[in-house]
Design a protein around this motif. Structure first.
Motif, mmCIF file in Angstrom:
data_model
loop_
_atom_site.group_PDB
_atom_site.id
_atom_site.type_symbol
_atom_site.label_atom_id
_atom_site.label_comp_id
_atom_site.label_asym_id
_atom_site.label_seq_id
_atom_site.Cartn_x
_atom_site.Cartn_y
_atom_site.Cartn_z
ATOM 1 N N PHE A 72 20.072 -6.408 -16.885
ATOM 2 C CA PHE A 72 19.594 -5.636 -15.239
ATOM 3 C C PHE A 72 18.748 -4.838 -15.760
ATOM 4 N N LYS A 73 19.399 -3.999 -16.625
ATOM 5 C CA LYS A 73 18.190 -2.626 -16.671
ATOM 6 C C LYS A 73 16.593 -4.098 -16.745
ATOM 7 N N GLN A 74 16.545 -4.424 -17.911
ATOM 8 C CA GLN A 74 14.846 -4.632 -17.665
ATOM 9 C C GLN A 74 14.585 -6.052 -16.605
ATOM 10 N N GLY A 75 15.644 -6.229 -16.006
ATOM 11 C CA GLY A 75 15.339 -7.048 -15.007
ATOM 12 C C GLY A 75 14.655 -5.804 -13.442
ATOM 13 N N ILE A 76 15.473 -4.558 -13.943
ATOM 14 C CA ILE A 76 14.593 -3.585 -12.625
ATOM 15 C C ILE A 76 14.215 -3.182 -12.985
ATOM 16 N N LEU A 77 13.123 -2.739 -14.621
ATOM 17 C CA LEU A 77 12.412 -2.528 -15.263
ATOM 18 C C LEU A 77 10.830 -3.609 -14.811
ATOM 19 N N ASP A 78 11.293 -4.575 -14.662
ATOM 20 C CA ASP A 78 10.154 -5.438 -14.351
ATOM 21 C C ASP A 78 9.892 -5.586 -13.167
ATOM 22 N N ASN A 107 14.974 6.655 -10.042
ATOM 23 C CA ASN A 107 14.866 7.003 -12.299
ATOM 24 C C ASN A 107 13.549 6.106 -11.994
ATOM 25 N N TYR A 108 13.322 6.880 -13.104
ATOM 26 C CA TYR A 108 11.785 6.734 -13.933
ATOM 27 C C TYR A 108 11.809 5.505 -14.987
ATOM 28 N N PRO A 109 10.911 4.975 -14.535
ATOM 29 C CA PRO A 109 10.994 3.440 -15.470
ATOM 30 C C PRO A 109 10.945 4.381 -16.997
ATOM 31 N N LEU A 110 10.451 5.334 -17.762
ATOM 32 C CA LEU A 110 10.323 5.512 -18.597
ATOM 33 C C LEU A 110 12.450 5.782 -19.009
ATOM 34 N N LEU A 111 12.702 6.119 -17.921
ATOM 35 C CA LEU A 111 14.437 6.607 -18.531
ATOM 36 C C LEU A 111 15.162 5.329 -18.300
ATOM 37 N N ILE A 112 14.352 4.657 -17.763
ATOM 38 C CA ILE A 112 14.950 2.771 -17.880
ATOM 39 C C ILE A 112 15.003 2.623 -18.854
ATOM 40 N N GLU A 113 13.504 2.679 -19.620
ATOM 41 C CA GLU A 113 13.859 2.212 -21.466
ATOM 42 C C GLU A 113 14.497 2.683 -21.936
ATOM 43 N N HIS A 114 14.570 4.576 -21.468
ATOM 44 C CA HIS A 114 15.601 5.379 -22.596
ATOM 45 C C HIS A 114 16.923 4.772 -22.532
ATOM 46 N N ILE A 115 17.170 4.301 -21.104
ATOM 47 C CA ILE A 115 18.856 4.129 -21.607
ATOM 48 C C ILE A 115 18.920 2.656 -21.482
ATOM 49 N N MET A 116 17.751 1.510 -21.294
ATOM 50 C CA MET A 116 18.509 0.517 -22.819
ATOM 51 C C MET A 116 17.989 0.810 -24.186
#
Length: 301
Positions: free
Chosen positions: A137-143, A154-163
């Motif tokens: 789900f997090k990867q899908g948001i980032l994509d 949320n920053y893209p880096l924050l999404i990478e961070h929580i992933m």
């Protein structure tokens, strides 16, 4: 006590809470038009909250004193931060779980029953299944954000961070499932991992503070620079921090923890201008407390 049972429970008590809060931050960050994304984030929030509830039901007497006293599970700010965040976001948070974690009985079970061990294995298997879905789900948001097809505050880096944190959690639980004799040194993320997490916290804090908070912005920038230097020094030593570097990481994180605690209190008391949810402030404080505990215990590599 059975180390497998203790490590399983302690891992979930810390990380299941972290995952439910990640889901809440994502849920709160979508605009109202993205109902399907909001519902999915809410589904993961509820299911990780249920996982935490199920773990708490079998946790009495199976948690070490140093974990409870570290304030990595809850701090004195957690319940007020949850209540304020619930009021601000309209997202339901069961603060009774925080009270239960705060009042856990420690290290008083000498022998773990076979039924409890079976329950722990089922919880571990369920956690891996949930984490597989949450990571996707997090990867899908980032994509979708990267393609300009989805907005989230949320920053893209924050999404990478929580992933990355979700992957660390999943890897730890998989190790527990594969090896009943797993040691604490095998389980926790390395010093490089956690120094990067701390550095990125400083970057996020800096970016979420009001531009008028110049002194706090400068302090956050200073912490980001300090952790960046520690990361570079560790890389120069083949990613294996020496005893001296570990001490520097510990000293730096203790100073950073004091900054985060003061910031959390300031946000709760409306003394700091920012767009930081109170629960996010407490969240990053608990992660710093967790890192301090594993540094002091020698469980990083």
């Amino acid at each position: 006590m059975d180390l497998y049972a203790v490590l399983s429970i302690e891992t979930h008590l810390f990380f299941a809470r972290i995952m439910k809060e990640h889901s809440l931050f994502l849920e709160a960050g979508f605009p109202g038009k993205n109902e399907a994304w909001i519902r999915t984030a809410g589904w993961y929030r509820e299911h990780f909250e249920n996982l935490l509830r199920d773990v708490l039901e079998i946790s009495e007497g199976l948690v070490r004193k140093e974990v409870v006293s570290s304030c990595e599970l809850v701090t004195k700010f957690t319940v007020p931060a949850e209540q304020r965040t619930q009021n601000l976001s309209g997202i339901s948070i069961d603060s009774r779980l925080s009270e239960l974690e705060r009042n856990l009985k420690m290290e008083c079970v000498e022998e773990v029953s076979q039924e409890t061990l079976r329950k722990i294995r089922r919880l571990n298997e369920h956690a891996v299944w949930l984490l597989d879905g949450l990571i996707d789900f997090k990867q899908g948001i980032l994509d979708m954000v990267g393609k300009g097809k989805l907005f989230n505050t949320n920053y893209p880096l924050l999404i990478e961070h929580i992933m990355r944190e979700a992957i660390l959690y999943r890897d730890a639980v998989k190790k527990l499932l594969e090896n009943r004799q797993v040691t604490q040194q095998n389980l926790y993320g390395g010093e490089v991992f956690w120094n990067q997490i701390m550095m990125e916290h400083a970057m996020f804090i800096r970016g979420l503070l009001d531009p008028g908070e110049k002194r706090l912005i400068q302090t956050a920038d200073g912490f980001a620079d300090d952790y960046r230097e520690l990361l570079e020094l560790a890389r120069m030593q083949d990613c294996r921090a020496s005893e001296g570097l570990t001490k520097r990481s510990l000293d730096e994180t203790k100073r950073y923890c004091a900054f985060k605690a003061a910031g959390t209190e300031g946000i709760l008391n409306c003394k700091i201008r920012s767009i930081i949810l109170p629960l996010l402030a407490d969240h990053v404080l608990r992660e710093a407390n967790h890192y301090i505990r594993i540094l002091e215990s020698g469980y990083v590599n």
